[in-house]
Design a protein around this motif. Structure first.
Motif, PDB file in Angstrom:
ATOM      1  N   THR A 252       0.903  -1.164  -0.136  1.00 53.76           N
ATOM      2  CA  THR A 252      -0.080   0.002   0.059  1.00 53.76           C
ATOM      3  C   THR A 252       0.808   1.158   0.027  1.00 53.76           C
ATOM      4  N   ASN A 253       2.153   1.221   0.693  1.00 57.66           N
ATOM      5  CA  ASN A 253       2.876   2.601   0.709  1.00 57.66           C
ATOM      6  C   ASN A 253       3.296   2.947  -0.628  1.00 57.66           C
ATOM      7  N   LEU A 254       3.184   1.948  -1.382  1.00 57.21           N
ATOM      8  CA  LEU A 254       4.143   2.194  -2.893  1.00 57.21           C
ATOM      9  C   LEU A 254       2.784   2.872  -3.826  1.00 57.21           C
ATOM     10  N   ILE A 255       1.499   2.773  -3.595  1.00 55.69           N
ATOM     11  CA  ILE A 255       0.559   2.996  -4.298  1.00 55.69           C
ATOM     12  C   ILE A 255       0.690   4.587  -4.945  1.00 55.69           C
ATOM     13  N   SER A 256       0.715   5.388  -3.916  1.00 58.05           N
ATOM     14  CA  SER A 256       0.623   6.900  -4.182  1.00 58.05           C
ATOM     15  C   SER A 256       2.055   7.228  -4.876  1.00 58.05           C
ATOM     16  N   ASP A 257       3.101   6.697  -4.906  1.00 58.54           N
ATOM     17  CA  ASP A 257       4.331   7.046  -5.687  1.00 58.54           C
ATOM     18  C   ASP A 257       4.028   6.411  -6.934  1.00 58.54           C
ATOM     19  N   LYS A 258       3.522   5.513  -7.330  1.00 56.07           N
ATOM     20  CA  LYS A 258       3.138   4.900  -8.530  1.00 56.07           C
ATOM     21  C   LYS A 258       2.202   5.614  -9.311  1.00 56.07           C
ATOM     22  N   ILE A 259       1.122   6.185  -8.574  1.00 59.44           N
ATOM     23  CA  ILE A 259       0.125   7.083  -9.063  1.00 59.44           C
ATOM     24  C   ILE A 259       1.070   8.271  -9.588  1.00 59.44           C
ATOM     25  N   LYS A 260       1.822   8.942  -8.809  1.00 58.39           N
ATOM     26  CA  LYS A 260       2.447  10.028  -9.290  1.00 58.39           C
ATOM     27  C   LYS A 260       3.465   9.724 -10.454  1.00 58.39           C
ATOM     28  N   SER A 261       4.029   8.550 -10.590  1.00 57.23           N
ATOM     29  CA  SER A 261       4.728   8.352 -11.778  1.00 57.23           C
ATOM     30  C   SER A 261       4.241   8.275 -13.044  1.00 57.23           C
ATOM     31  N   ILE A 262       2.963   7.952 -13.137  1.00 57.93           N
ATOM     32  CA  ILE A 262       1.937   7.903 -14.324  1.00 57.93           C
ATOM     33  C   ILE A 262       2.148   9.354 -14.984  1.00 57.93           C
ATOM     34  N   TRP A 263       2.087  10.531 -14.270  1.00 59.15           N
ATOM     35  CA  TRP A 263       1.999  11.572 -14.815  1.00 59.15           C
ATOM     36  C   TRP A 263       3.420  12.085 -15.778  1.00 59.15           C
ATOM     37  N   SER A 264       4.412  11.405 -15.315  1.00 60.40           N
ATOM     38  CA  SER A 264       5.671  11.608 -16.223  1.00 60.40           C
ATOM     39  C   SER A 264       6.026  10.503 -17.370  1.00 60.40           C
ATOM     40  N   ASN A 265       5.063   9.626 -17.361  1.00 58.17           N
ATOM     41  CA  ASN A 265       5.225   8.319 -18.121  1.00 58.17           C
ATOM     42  C   ASN A 265       4.729   9.095 -19.833  1.00 58.17           C
ATOM     43  N   GLN A 266       5.601   8.667 -20.610  1.00 56.86           N
ATOM     44  CA  GLN A 266       5.494   9.099 -21.992  1.00 56.86           C
ATOM     45  C   GLN A 266       4.028   8.539 -22.679  1.00 56.86           C
ATOM     46  N   THR A 267       3.891   7.192 -22.328  1.00 55.25           N
ATOM     47  CA  THR A 267       2.574   6.682 -23.252  1.00 55.25           C
ATOM     48  C   THR A 267       1.249   7.446 -22.491  1.00 55.25           C
TER      49      THR A 267
END
Length: 375
Positions: free
Chosen positions: A331-346
């Protein structure tokens, strides 16, 4: 199959009848529970007081009334497919509309107050008139006027029970697609009520699930348009959809959603428990981690979420977590993974303004599944 064969085959699947009925007969059918006007439809297709008064005026003046379309059930009861407002206006004015079919926001103590009409284009004297109020006979219709209404006729077109069961759905869709005041999702909700009440009730309960409501943080306008139900439908249709079928998506999103409502509503093998578990697990996790920031734009330079709900973020985050709900990162990784989406090229390529909603799904759904996979 040649066109004429298709025409002949389909015509055999549609059994119909039609005839004129007096409004008095329509009243009797309703009082005897032999016609069902769907409380759910009443909430979506709501006339103003002026429209109701104008309709009563039309009856009094002998202006032809459009036919009522009904579908006959196995028990003989008629389900109203088109004409809910016409009938409910009559029943409300006469004073027999059932309380559970009144508008949800009507005060309980006002349920028994006789309905008063407004002044209309040709009958200014209708203002304040009621059907029959013993306490106010001066403002009640006369017996002659009441009989004039009860003896007026409205044609009924009946889809008989021997017809293909899906015909009721098709009839509703084609009759109400035109000038209907309902939003596309309200239309789909009505279709669900007709085809699969259990699925409709499941969707409504999921739309009211506290964790879900906390995360989507929609405006009052979007709730009024039943956009929350549309998001529930999108989740159900797409969270575990086979990758090959996702790649085939295309066309208009509203057409896609409406077509798929019919498909899942008639699916005898639909796993309700699987859907409910995946949905609640998804939004419990999001509510615990990012809450109402779950589908907002993330600004890395400010390390904060900003703005309103964004559908493309929902398509990546909610559908990605839903797909992996049995095998998620901690669970503690979910927030960081959501944030990473916004810099994802796709995501950046396929989430921008002007990108067709259905065209982007074959790219965004796999992205979310990959981001939120624990493996």
């Amino acid at each position: 199959m040649p066109l004429q064969e298709e025409i002949d085959k389909t015509r055999k699947e549609i059994r119909t009848d039609s005839y004129s009925m007096s409004i008095g007969e329509w009243i009797s059918l309703y009082e005897n529970n032999e016609v069902n006007i769907y409380p759910e439809f009443q909430r979506y297709f709501r006339w103003s007081d002026h429209q109701k008064s104008a309709f009563i005026e039309s009856i009094l003046l002998g202006i032809p009334i459009p036919p009522i379309f009904v579908s006959q059930r196995d028990d003989g009861v008629w389900d109203v497919v088109d004409g809910v407002q016409r009938l409910s206006t009559i029943y409300e004015f006469v004073g027999i509309l059932k309380k559970d079919e009144q508008e949800e926001d009507k005060e309980q103590e006002k349920d028994d107050v006789p309905v008063s009409l407004q002044k209309t284009t040709y009958l200014a004297s209708l203002e304040g008139k009621k059907w029959d109020d013993p306490n106010d006979p001066e403002n009640s219709l006369t017996q002659t006027q009441r009989l004039l209404i009860k003896r007026s006729k409205i044609t009924v077109n009946i889809v008989e029970k021997e017809s293909d069961p899906i015909i009721k759905y098709e009839l509703f869709l084609r009759l109400n697609r035109g000038g209907s005041p309902a939003t596309p999702q309200e239309m789909r909700n009505c279709i669900l009520v007709m085809l699969n009440k259990d699925l409709y009730e499941l969707m409504r309960s999921l739309a009211n699930y506290e964790s879900f409501r906390n995360c989507i943080a929609l405006s009052d306008r979007l709730y009024e348009e039943k956009y929350d139900m549309e998001l529930v439908l999108r989740f159900i249709l797409l969270f575990d959809k086979d990758q090959k079928n996702i790649e085939k998506l295309g066309g208009d999103v509203n057409e896609f959603l409406t077509d798929k409502v019919r498909e899942i509503a008639t699916n005898k093998e639909l796993d309700y428990r699987h859907i409910e578990t995946a949905f609640k697990r998804t939004f419990d996790i999001l509510n615990e981690t990012t809450g109402d920031n779950s589908f907002k734009r993330y600004k890395s330079e400010q390390d904060r979420f900003l703005g309103k709900f964004i559908l493309s973020a929902f398509e990546v985050v909610a559908l990605g977590i839903g797909y992996n709900y049995k095998n998620l990162p901690t669970t503690n990784l979910i927030s960081d993974k959501i944030k990473s989406i916004w810099s994802n090229q796709t995501y950046q390529k396929w989430s921008g303004a002007g990108v067709n909603t259905v065209r982007r799904l074959p790219y965004l759904i796999p992205l979310g599944r990959g981001v939120f996979s624990a493996s």
